[in-house]
Design a protein around this motif. Structure first.
Motif, PDB file in Angstrom:
ATOM      1  N   ALA A  92       0.899  -1.358   0.016  1.00  0.00           N
ATOM      2  CA  ALA A  92       0.053  -0.041   0.058  1.00  0.00           C
ATOM      3  C   ALA A  92       0.911   1.188  -0.045  1.00  0.00           C
ATOM      4  N   ILE A  93       0.478   2.240  -0.764  1.00  0.00           N
ATOM      5  CA  ILE A  93       1.143   3.413  -0.836  1.00  0.00           C
ATOM      6  C   ILE A  93       0.417   4.711  -0.030  1.00  0.00           C
ATOM      7  N   LEU A  94      -0.919   4.765  -0.088  1.00  0.00           N
ATOM      8  CA  LEU A  94      -1.668   5.722   0.735  1.00  0.00           C
ATOM      9  C   LEU A  94      -3.111   5.319   0.562  1.00  0.00           C
ATOM     10  N   SER A  95      -3.906   5.679   1.585  1.00  0.00           N
ATOM     11  CA  SER A  95      -5.287   5.572   1.755  1.00  0.00           C
ATOM     12  C   SER A  95      -6.190   6.808   1.289  1.00  0.00           C
ATOM     13  N   PHE A  96      -7.271   6.590   0.561  1.00  0.00           N
ATOM     14  CA  PHE A  96      -7.807   7.784  -0.124  1.00  0.00           C
ATOM     15  C   PHE A  96      -9.434   7.582   0.269  1.00  0.00           C
ATOM     16  N   THR A  97     -10.065   8.485   0.847  1.00  0.00           N
ATOM     17  CA  THR A  97     -11.394   8.704   1.149  1.00  0.00           C
ATOM     18  C   THR A  97     -12.308   9.543   0.196  1.00  0.00           C
ATOM     19  N   SER A  98     -13.387   9.002  -0.511  1.00  0.00           N
ATOM     20  CA  SER A  98     -13.962   9.699  -1.383  1.00  0.00           C
ATOM     21  C   SER A  98     -15.004  10.577  -0.714  1.00  0.00           C
ATOM     22  N   SER A  99     -15.586  11.799  -1.507  1.00  0.00           N
ATOM     23  CA  SER A  99     -16.222  12.678  -0.397  1.00  0.00           C
ATOM     24  C   SER A  99     -17.708  12.795  -1.292  1.00  0.00           C
ATOM     25  N   ASN A 100     -17.616  12.055  -2.533  1.00  0.00           N
ATOM     26  CA  ASN A 100     -19.005  11.952  -3.320  1.00  0.00           C
ATOM     27  C   ASN A 100     -19.992  11.122  -2.797  1.00  0.00           C
ATOM     28  N   ASP A 101     -19.681  10.161  -1.691  1.00  0.00           N
ATOM     29  CA  ASP A 101     -20.645   9.060  -1.476  1.00  0.00           C
ATOM     30  C   ASP A 101     -20.690   9.169   0.273  1.00  0.00           C
TER      31      ASP A 101
END
Length: 360
Positions: free
Chosen positions: A195-204
């Motif tokens: 894993a490089i990074l964690s990302f959270t979507s703000s559209n859902d």
């Protein structure tokens, strides 16, 4: 003589009093004592059940950006960065992969030349007279031709894999959102699959609430009887958990967050709920008796006979309980003097000014 006569009269009076007392005692044993109780009327309740929940803004999924090959990390955004869909999140160095790709392409040229040679040789041999070429020689060239074809196919497959790895050296944001955590350092070699990074979507975004089982029956109430509101806007159910939090005895539900509300992820907000149940009534708290996992009241009928009625307490309103039960508005329930009552016991009602029931 006077003294003797007085003694005889005293003895008769004493016998009379003892006999009268005995008769009263027998009469008292034959006629049971009628309990004195204080009652209150069952009041109507038409406002349903309502209250507030503390819920949290969350997202259903968190993306993990991972490496598809072992390569050096030469660009990385900072944790907490807000990015748009398509923005570059991380980039890995492709020098070694491109070198491998060049070597494979040279190898492919060799395999194609070898394939071309074996195909021409095979075509030449099968046109010769059988007296000039043996069947084993033909079969040998046929095998070489087949192996040359597989070598070309294998090299093309390897080239396709490396090209895919090279194209995946740049990692882009899948949607608008936030980089929540970094798992690798800039300049480090990241292994394939790490894993490089964690990302959270703000559209859902969604709203996560924990409903207490003491107030809700999720499978029935959420779909039928209960409405949830955020700032007077009705919330739409997204999904609910089938399992129960054993420690807190709650059940999770998730609601769609209206798009017009710019709510940050993790924010706690109050959600108002309201349930329109049937057969609701309001009772004084003194009327309800709790026994194990049930609650009941003593109802007094027109013949002053008491009956135990099971009720379901829906809400506590300080001095009253809102209950669901077969009780009718205007019926009398006992609020003082419940001790030693049983189904069918006849009672006397205490006058209004009386504060304490007999025996309390």
């Amino acid at each position: 003589m006077t003294s003797l006569s007085a003694c005889m009269k005293g003895s008769k009076l004493q016998y009379f009093l003892v006999g009268f007392s005995l008769i009263c005692s027998i009469h008292s044993m034959a006629t049971p004592h009628t309990p004195l109780v204080k009652t209150a009327q069952v009041s109507p309740w038409h406002d349903g059940i309502q209250g507030h929940l503390s819920c949290q803004v969350s997202v259903p999924l968190e993306y993990t950006v991972a490496s598809e090959s072992q390569a050096k990390l030469n660009y990385l955004v900072s944790a907490g960065s807000y990015v748009k869909a398509g923005d570059l999140l991380a980039q890995q160095d492709g020098f070694y992969l491109r070198q491998s790709l060049n070597a494979m392409q040279y190898e492919l040229i060799q395999h194609k030349a070898n394939l071309n040679y074996h195909e021409q040789e095979y075509q030449r041999l099968i046109t010769l007279d059988k007296d000039h070429v043996s069947a084993s020689a033909v079969n040998e060239h046929a095998l070489s031709l087949e192996l040359a074809k597989h070598s070309v196919a294998a090299t093309l497959n390897s080239i396709s894999t490396v090209e895919k790895q090279i194209s995946a050296l740049k990692h882009y944001a899948p949607a608008d959102g936030e980089v929540t955590q970094l798992h690798s350092n800039l300049g480090s070699f990241v292994a394939r699959g790490d894993a490089i990074l964690s990302f959270t979507s703000s559209n859902d975004k969604e709203l996560h609430c924990e409903l207490p089982l003491t107030q809700f029956r999720v499978d029935q109430d959420i779909a039928q009887a209960v409405q949830f509101f955020f700032q007077s806007e009705t919330l739409k159910l997204k999904r609910h958990a089938q399992s129960v939090n054993q420690r807190h005895q709650t059940q999770s539900v998730w609601f769609h967050v209206p798009q017009e509300h710019a709510l940050p992820i993790g924010k706690l907000i109050n959600v108002h709920w309201q349930s329109q149940r049937s057969k609701l009534a309001k009772l004084p708290v003194q009327a309800v008796i709790f026994e194990r996992d049930k609650a009941y009241v003593w109802r007094v009928n027109k013949q002053y006979l008491v009956e135990k009625v099971v009720v379901e307490v829906m809400q506590n309103q300080a001095h009253d309980f809102v209950v669901q039960s077969p009780l009718q508005v205007g019926e009398q329930v006992v609020v003082l003097g419940q001790s030693n009552l049983a189904n069918g016991t006849k009672v006397r009602l205490s006058p209004a000014p009386t504060l304490l029931a007999q025996g309390e």
